[in-house]
Design a protein around this motif. Structure first.
Motif, mmCIF file in Angstrom:
data_model
loop_
_atom_site.group_PDB
_atom_site.id
_atom_site.type_symbol
_atom_site.label_atom_id
_atom_site.label_comp_id
_atom_site.label_asym_id
_atom_site.label_seq_id
_atom_site.Cartn_x
_atom_site.Cartn_y
_atom_site.Cartn_z
ATOM 1 N N PHE A 139 -1.112 8.957 -20.267
ATOM 2 C CA PHE A 139 0.246 9.410 -20.560
ATOM 3 C C PHE A 139 0.938 10.014 -19.335
ATOM 4 O O PHE A 139 2.066 10.486 -19.430
ATOM 5 C CB PHE A 139 0.221 10.405 -21.720
ATOM 6 C CG PHE A 139 -0.286 9.796 -22.991
ATOM 7 C CD1 PHE A 139 0.524 8.975 -23.757
ATOM 8 C CD2 PHE A 139 -1.596 10.002 -23.406
ATOM 9 C CE1 PHE A 139 0.053 8.390 -24.923
ATOM 10 C CE2 PHE A 139 -2.081 9.421 -24.569
ATOM 11 C CZ PHE A 139 -1.250 8.610 -25.334
ATOM 12 N N VAL B 76 -5.855 1.503 -32.496
ATOM 13 C CA VAL B 76 -4.524 2.120 -32.559
ATOM 14 C C VAL B 76 -4.316 3.073 -31.389
ATOM 15 O O VAL B 76 -3.270 3.058 -30.720
ATOM 16 C CB VAL B 76 -4.335 2.856 -33.899
ATOM 17 C CG1 VAL B 76 -3.020 3.637 -33.899
ATOM 18 C CG2 VAL B 76 -4.366 1.865 -35.059
ATOM 19 N N ALA B 77 -5.332 3.916 -31.119
ATOM 20 C CA ALA B 77 -5.204 4.883 -30.032
ATOM 21 C C ALA B 77 -5.115 4.193 -28.679
ATOM 22 O O ALA B 77 -4.354 4.625 -27.802
ATOM 23 C CB ALA B 77 -6.392 5.843 -30.059
ATOM 24 N N VAL C 18 -1.556 2.946 -28.244
ATOM 25 C CA VAL C 18 -0.652 4.049 -27.915
ATOM 26 C C VAL C 18 -0.834 4.464 -26.459
ATOM 27 O O VAL C 18 0.138 4.658 -25.713
ATOM 28 C CB VAL C 18 -0.885 5.238 -28.858
ATOM 29 C CG1 VAL C 18 -0.070 6.448 -28.406
ATOM 30 C CG2 VAL C 18 -0.528 4.866 -30.291
ATOM 31 N N CYS D 81 0.556 1.820 -24.055
ATOM 32 C CA CYS D 81 2.019 1.894 -23.991
ATOM 33 C C CYS D 81 2.466 3.110 -23.175
ATOM 34 O O CYS D 81 3.496 3.066 -22.496
ATOM 35 C CB CYS D 81 2.613 1.957 -25.398
ATOM 36 S SG CYS D 81 2.506 0.399 -26.310
ATOM 37 N N GLY D 82 1.668 4.196 -23.230
ATOM 38 C CA GLY D 82 1.965 5.360 -22.414
ATOM 39 C C GLY D 82 1.923 5.033 -20.931
ATOM 40 O O GLY D 82 2.665 5.622 -20.129
ATOM 41 N N GLY E 152 1.868 -3.385 -23.490
ATOM 42 C CA GLY E 152 0.844 -2.543 -24.095
ATOM 43 C C GLY E 152 -0.198 -3.358 -24.835
ATOM 44 O O GLY E 152 -1.392 -3.018 -24.820
ATOM 45 N N THR F 78 -4.075 -3.338 -23.983
ATOM 46 C CA THR F 78 -5.024 -2.953 -25.031
ATOM 47 C C THR F 78 -6.114 -3.999 -25.205
ATOM 48 O O THR F 78 -7.304 -3.659 -25.334
ATOM 49 C CB THR F 78 -4.292 -2.751 -26.361
ATOM 50 O OG1 THR F 78 -3.297 -1.733 -26.210
ATOM 51 C CG2 THR F 78 -5.250 -2.350 -27.468
#
Length: 275
Positions: free
Chosen positions: A56, A135-136, A139, A142-143, A218, A222
């Motif tokens: 992030f 899922v994590a 995320v 994408c961060g 993302g 991933t």
């Protein structure tokens, strides 16, 4: 009339300072924030297997740059969310996402040829639910990608072109993973080769794509991370899987480079000269 060239030069110099300032602030915050997030992760109790908070850091860089230059950042981030249809070639998005499992398949295949066996970690053997990890990981990816592919890539593209900007972002992206330089030189070299090659795939794959850019970048990120988690052993610091991974990324990037407009123009120019 005589004042116009001077005004144009001044404007060009101003634009040069502006994009350098924007890139400099973004990179400074992305690097520092990643270090801070990585330092506090043990206190949060979030397992790195699920998501690494360092991911992030680029998002923090985007937020900071957005506060300083809101209108410019809005332009750069246009197209990251679902919206109007893209003008890019049909199937470009699917090809981009399929390149990620291709990289993993090439890596695993090469490792099996060298070692005589392939490595696999069953999703059920992981310490955390696989659905949560997926899922994590999305995320977290994408961060990262909102900074590398959605802000820095468009910023550098106007100065260096799609291919040059993609390669440059890949170098910075690799160096941003400073922890790899604590490993063997061959390990770090393989990792840098991988980040540059994957950045080229992402930069060229997202060229002229006008919607869902963040989810596409993302998603690619991933799929690669999940593939490495399940089929590779690079986290142990083993050199061979990282070198093979870098080579696989390079092979996967070659078709994207050959299809890029810059390479096509160069080939056409050389053909015309020979003719």
């Amino acid at each position: 009339m005589s004042g116009r060239p001077g005004n144009m030069r001044e404007r060009e110099q101003e634009q040069e300072r502006e994009w350098k300032a924007e890139a400099g602030v973004y990179l400074a915050v992305a690097f520092v924030a990643a270090g801070v997030f990585g330092a506090v992760q043990p206190a949060t109790g979030i397992p790195p297997e699920v998501v690494q908070l360092t991911q992030f850091g680029p998002a923090a860089g985007v937020v900071t740059v957005g506060l300083l230059w809101p209108s410019r950042v809005r332009r750069r981030l246009s197209g990251i969310l679902p919206g109007r249809r893209t003008r890019g070639p049909v199937g470009r998005e699917a090809l981009l996402l399929l390149t990620a499992p291709l990289i993993i398949a090439l890596s695993v295949g090469a490792y099996a040829c060298v070692e005589g066996t392939a490595r696999m970690t069953g999703p059920r053997t992981l310490q955390n639910p696989f659905a949560l990890i997926v899922v994590a990981q999305l995320v977290g990816a994408c961060g990262e990608e909102i900074g590398w592919r959605c802000l820095l890539q468009p910023l550098l593209r106007t100065r260096f072109g799609p291919l040059g900007a993609s390669a440059l972002v890949g170098v910075v992206w690799g160096v941003w993973h400073v922890q790899v330089f604590a490993e063997a030189p061959a390990y770090a070299a393989g990792f840098l080769l991988a980040t540059v090659a994957m950045s080229v795939v992402l930069g060229l794959g997202l060229e002229r794509v006008q919607a869902n850019r963040l989810l596409l970048a993302g998603g690619f990120h991933t799929l690669v991370n999940l593939g490495m988690l399940l089929f590779m052993d690079e986290e142990s610091g083993a050199v061979l899987p990282m070198v093979l991974f870098g080579g696989a990324c390079l092979l996967a990037a070659v078709p994207w480079v050959l299809r890029s407009p810059a390479v096509k123009i160069l080939a056409a120019t050389q053909g015309a000269r020979r003719g």
